[in-house]
Write a protein that holds these residues in place. Structure first.
Motif, PDB file in Angstrom:
ATOM      1  N   GLY A 198       0.817  -1.195   0.000  1.00  0.00           N
ATOM      2  CA  GLY A 198       0.000   0.000   0.000  1.00  0.00           C
ATOM      3  C   GLY A 198       0.857   1.254   0.000  1.00  0.00           C
ATOM      4  O   GLY A 198       2.009   1.235  -0.457  1.00  0.00           O
ATOM      5  N   GLU A 199       0.288   2.340   0.488  1.00  0.00           N
ATOM      6  CA  GLU A 199       1.033   3.585   0.621  1.00  0.00           C
ATOM      7  C   GLU A 199       0.676   4.182   1.973  1.00  0.00           C
ATOM      8  O   GLU A 199      -0.466   4.567   2.210  1.00  0.00           O
ATOM      9  CB  GLU A 199       0.677   4.544  -0.510  1.00  0.00           C
ATOM     10  N   GLY A 200       1.637   4.197   2.877  1.00  0.00           N
ATOM     11  CA  GLY A 200       1.372   4.589   4.252  1.00  0.00           C
ATOM     12  C   GLY A 200       1.249   6.085   4.451  1.00  0.00           C
ATOM     13  O   GLY A 200       1.505   6.897   3.549  1.00  0.00           O
ATOM     14  N   GLY A 201       0.849   6.441   5.661  1.00  0.00           N
ATOM     15  CA  GLY A 201       0.714   7.839   6.008  1.00  0.00           C
ATOM     16  C   GLY A 201       0.110   8.022   7.382  1.00  0.00           C
ATOM     17  O   GLY A 201      -0.036   7.064   8.159  1.00  0.00           O
ATOM     18  N   HIS A 202      -0.303   9.271   7.667  1.00  0.00           N
ATOM     19  CA  HIS A 202      -0.869   9.596   8.971  1.00  0.00           C
ATOM     20  C   HIS A 202      -2.302   9.087   9.064  1.00  0.00           C
ATOM     21  O   HIS A 202      -3.071   9.164   8.103  1.00  0.00           O
ATOM     22  CB  HIS A 202      -0.834  11.104   9.198  1.00  0.00           C
ATOM     23  N   ALA A 203      -2.660   8.566  10.234  1.00  0.00           N
ATOM     24  CA  ALA A 203      -4.003   8.026  10.416  1.00  0.00           C
ATOM     25  C   ALA A 203      -5.084   9.084  10.271  1.00  0.00           C
ATOM     26  O   ALA A 203      -6.241   8.763  10.005  1.00  0.00           O
ATOM     27  CB  ALA A 203      -4.109   7.360  11.782  1.00  0.00           C
ATOM     28  N   SER A 204      -4.722  10.355  10.427  1.00  0.00           N
ATOM     29  CA  SER A 204      -5.709  11.425  10.302  1.00  0.00           C
ATOM     30  C   SER A 204      -5.992  11.792   8.850  1.00  0.00           C
ATOM     31  O   SER A 204      -6.924  12.547   8.559  1.00  0.00           O
ATOM     32  CB  SER A 204      -5.206  12.673  11.046  1.00  0.00           C
ATOM     33  N   GLN A 205      -5.191  11.260   7.915  1.00  0.00           N
ATOM     34  CA  GLN A 205      -5.372  11.579   6.505  1.00  0.00           C
ATOM     35  C   GLN A 205      -5.381  10.302   5.652  1.00  0.00           C
ATOM     36  O   GLN A 205      -4.525  10.106   4.783  1.00  0.00           O
ATOM     37  CB  GLN A 205      -4.255  12.514   6.038  1.00  0.00           C
ATOM     38  N   PRO A 206      -6.345   9.416   5.893  1.00  0.00           N
ATOM     39  CA  PRO A 206      -6.390   8.171   5.121  1.00  0.00           C
ATOM     40  C   PRO A 206      -6.598   8.410   3.633  1.00  0.00           C
ATOM     41  O   PRO A 206      -6.245   7.555   2.809  1.00  0.00           O
ATOM     42  CB  PRO A 206      -7.566   7.419   5.742  1.00  0.00           C
ATOM     43  N   ASN A 207      -7.166   9.564   3.280  1.00  0.00           N
ATOM     44  CA  ASN A 207      -7.397   9.873   1.872  1.00  0.00           C
ATOM     45  C   ASN A 207      -6.108  10.023   1.082  1.00  0.00           C
ATOM     46  O   ASN A 207      -6.091   9.903  -0.149  1.00  0.00           O
ATOM     47  CB  ASN A 207      -8.213  11.169   1.749  1.00  0.00           C
ATOM     48  N   ALA A 208      -5.019  10.269   1.801  1.00  0.00           N
ATOM     49  CA  ALA A 208      -3.721  10.437   1.140  1.00  0.00           C
ATOM     50  C   ALA A 208      -2.926   9.133   1.113  1.00  0.00           C
ATOM     51  O   ALA A 208      -1.745   9.143   0.745  1.00  0.00           O
ATOM     52  CB  ALA A 208      -2.918  11.514   1.845  1.00  0.00           C
ATOM     53  N   THR A 209      -3.556   8.041   1.482  1.00  0.00           N
ATOM     54  CA  THR A 209      -2.867   6.758   1.561  1.00  0.00           C
ATOM     55  C   THR A 209      -3.603   5.701   0.733  1.00  0.00           C
ATOM     56  O   THR A 209      -4.729   5.911   0.274  1.00  0.00           O
ATOM     57  CB  THR A 209      -2.790   6.253   3.015  1.00  0.00           C
ATOM     58  N   VAL A 210      -2.946   4.569   0.556  1.00  0.00           N
ATOM     59  CA  VAL A 210      -3.597   3.338   0.092  1.00  0.00           C
ATOM     60  C   VAL A 210      -3.432   2.337   1.235  1.00  0.00           C
ATOM     61  O   VAL A 210      -2.326   1.842   1.480  1.00  0.00           O
ATOM     62  CB  VAL A 210      -2.963   2.800  -1.204  1.00  0.00           C
ATOM     63  N   ASP A 211      -4.520   2.099   1.951  1.00  0.00           N
ATOM     64  CA  ASP A 211      -4.452   1.366   3.219  1.00  0.00           C
ATOM     65  C   ASP A 211      -4.351  -0.145   2.987  1.00  0.00           C
ATOM     66  O   ASP A 211      -5.335  -0.786   2.594  1.00  0.00           O
ATOM     67  CB  ASP A 211      -5.689   1.689   4.053  1.00  0.00           C
TER      68      ASP A 211
END
Length: 557
Positions: A198-211
């Protein structure tokens, strides 16, 4: 039981020692050393380090067939909770570098103890038979790698190709019960590693990730419909997601998720169908979520079905029936979905495969069986502590006695003598448990002493699924197509003898009564501990002799 009774305390002590000191797959160094020492004292030619920690013992005793007896040695990463006085407290580092508890939760300690005991009995009675005995103590069965490793290390090229391979496994049936099945007795198993990118990131911005966690969750859910919606209801199939791992903390969406998936089947077509479904669903769910690159699917562990030779099963089952008596040997109507790598010794796919026979020895204490919930045998088997359970505690004496005798009797079914081959011949009318086969109890007689009087045990299990009664149409008395081949195998006249109680008229070249049995005995009576919660039982008394440390002078042969 002159020799068996003399040997049994040593076998029992050896079992307890192994149970207290289990070792994981590929790390069976102490166990292998103990097996090698026992075989050396019994005058076997011993070879160690075969396929890693495997042990091979060879006893050549004149012309005749080569009979291979196999047992597995490894234990499981399970924390024992049986409450037995010899319960394991061992811990070890696994292949991933993690410290784990270790327990003999699959009965391999019993398999190995019975193997060395049978080897000893055969060595002590070599004047009664002719041929070669090949003892194989196998490592790494739990990882389904040990048998292949021994073969790749030249097992048959270095020590000879056997004519028959024999093995056994503790089962959930009542203690002392021997269970046979011609054809498929155990299913195949395949395990897969799945890595989702996937593509990780901050939990507050799931829209910017691929979970990848969401992708993994969708894969797990979707896989649950494969067996129910894609496999024919007439087929057996199991698909289990046994491991899922992702992330390090709650407020970070990871960039990777990892799953391990296991499948079971009874034929190659279904196994291939399950594998194709896993690959299709994993890739489709990743694509649907916009994964940055395709996932990986890798098969890392595999073993085919265990398919017993019909003629060999007929021969061994007839010998067991003659020795133990009709109340203690049954036919299994259905295979077990569990898996073994034992079948690899039969060289499947080889132009000249080696026939093999694999059977179950019941290990559930009679009191535990009798009080287990359920109205049918299969319901009861699902409600007793079975293999891979932290509460798995076999009824020590009846299971070991039955396993020791069963393996020895099976070997002598094939080993010859100066009076000719004994292949397919019945054994004398003696019994480890219960009456001789020629003295079967009347239909309205009470069950033999020591057996539970539970209807689910006595009627449903022993009356509904044993070998066919004399005069009964065989094809109508079983639920498998390959039983016809088994029961119509050679020596039908002999089978009629033991069915009609005339086994005393047949002869054999190795007189089992002379070295395995003096007088018939009933099964052990009284309570035995078999599961939670720990209670008083026969298991709370240690076996005769010392059991601390590796075997030494306390196991004189």
């Amino acid at each position: 039981m002159r020799l068996l009774d003399e040997l049994f305390p040593l076998v029992e002590g050896f079992y307890v020692d192994l149970h207290k000191n289990p070792e994981l797959s590929h790390a069976e160094h102490r166990t292998a050393s103990a097996v090698a020492e026992w075989l050396s004292r019994a005058d076997y030619e011993v070879h160690t380090g075969i396929g890693g920690t495997g042990v091979v013992g060879i006893l050549r005793n004149g012309p005749g067939p080569t009979v291979m007896l196999r047992a597995d040695m490894d234990a499981l990463p399970v924390e024992e909770r049986t409450g037995l006085p010899y319960a394991s407290t061992a811990r070890a580092v696994d292949a991933d570098g993690t410290e784990v508890p270790v327990m003999h939760a699959c009965g391999h300690d019993a398999h190995t103890a019975c193997l060395v005991g049978a080897a000893d009995l055969l060595a002590e009675t070599r004047q009664e038979w002719s041929g070669t005995v090949m003892i194989v103590a196998q490592p790494a069965e739990e990882s389904l790698e040990g048998a292949q490793a021994m073969l790749e290390d030249g097992l048959f090229e270095r020590f000879g190709r056997p004519d028959i391979v024999l093995g056994q496994h503790l089962g959930p049936q009542p203690a002392g019960l021997i269970s046979h099945r011609a054809g498929i007795i155990l299913g195949s198993s395949h395990s897969y590693r799945v890595r989702i990118h996937g593509e990780g990131g901050h939990a507050s911005q799931p829209n910017a990730t691929v979970d990848p966690v969401l992708i993994a969750a969708n894969i797990v859910t979707r896989l649950q419909g494969v067996v129910s919606r894609e496999i024919s209801p007439s087929e057996m199939a199991v698909l289990t997601v046994g491991r899922i791992q992702a992330g390090t903390t709650a407020n970070i969406i990871p960039d990777e998720a990892y799953l391990e998936i296991n499948t079971r089947a009874l034929n190659d077509n279904v196994a291939a169908q399950l594998e194709a479904a896993i690959e299709r669903i994993v890739n489709a769910e990743a694509a649907a979520s916009g994964a940055i690159r395709p996932p990986s699917v890798e098969r890392f562990q595999s073993a085919g079905v265990t398919r017993n030779d019909p003629d060999g099963t007929a021969d061994v089952a007839a010998a067991h029936h003659a020795y133990f008596g009709e109340d203690y040997v049954i036919h299994l109507p259905d295979p077990f979905p569990a898996t073994e790598d034992f079948g690899r010794f039969g060289l499947p796919g080889d132009p000249q495969p080696i026939p093999y026979v694999f059977w179950f020895v019941g290990a559930t204490p009679h009191d535990v069986w009798e009080t287990a919930p359920g109205d049918t045998p299969y319901e009861k088997m699902g409600n007793v502590p079975g293999t891979h359970s932290p509460f798995f505690a076999p009824a020590r004496e009846p299971a070991l006695r039955a396993g020791l005798a069963a393996l020895t009797v099976a070997a002598l079914t094939y080993l010859g003598s100066d009076r000719g081959s004994v292949q397919g011949q019945a054994l004398p009318p003696t019994a480890v448990h219960g009456p001789p086969p020629g003295e079967a109890p009347a239909a309205d007689a009470p069950p033999p002493s020591g057996l539970p009087d539970s209807e689910a045990y006595d009627s449903a299990y022993l009356a509904a699924t044993p070998w066919p009664a004399y005069g009964e149409e065989r094809a109508k008395s079983t639920h498998e197509a390959d039983m016809g081949a088994m029961m119509e195998a050679q020596d039908e006249e002999l089978r009629e003898e033991w069915r009609s109680g005339k086994v005393e008229e047949s002869t054999m070249s190795a007189d089992m009564a002379a070295f395995l049995d003096d007088e018939p005995q009933g099964p052990p009576a009284g309570r035995s501990y078999g599961g939670p919660p720990p209670q008083g039982s026969a298991h709370q008394a240690p076996p005769p002799g010392r059991d601390d440390g590796r075997p030494g002078s306390e196991y004189p042969l």
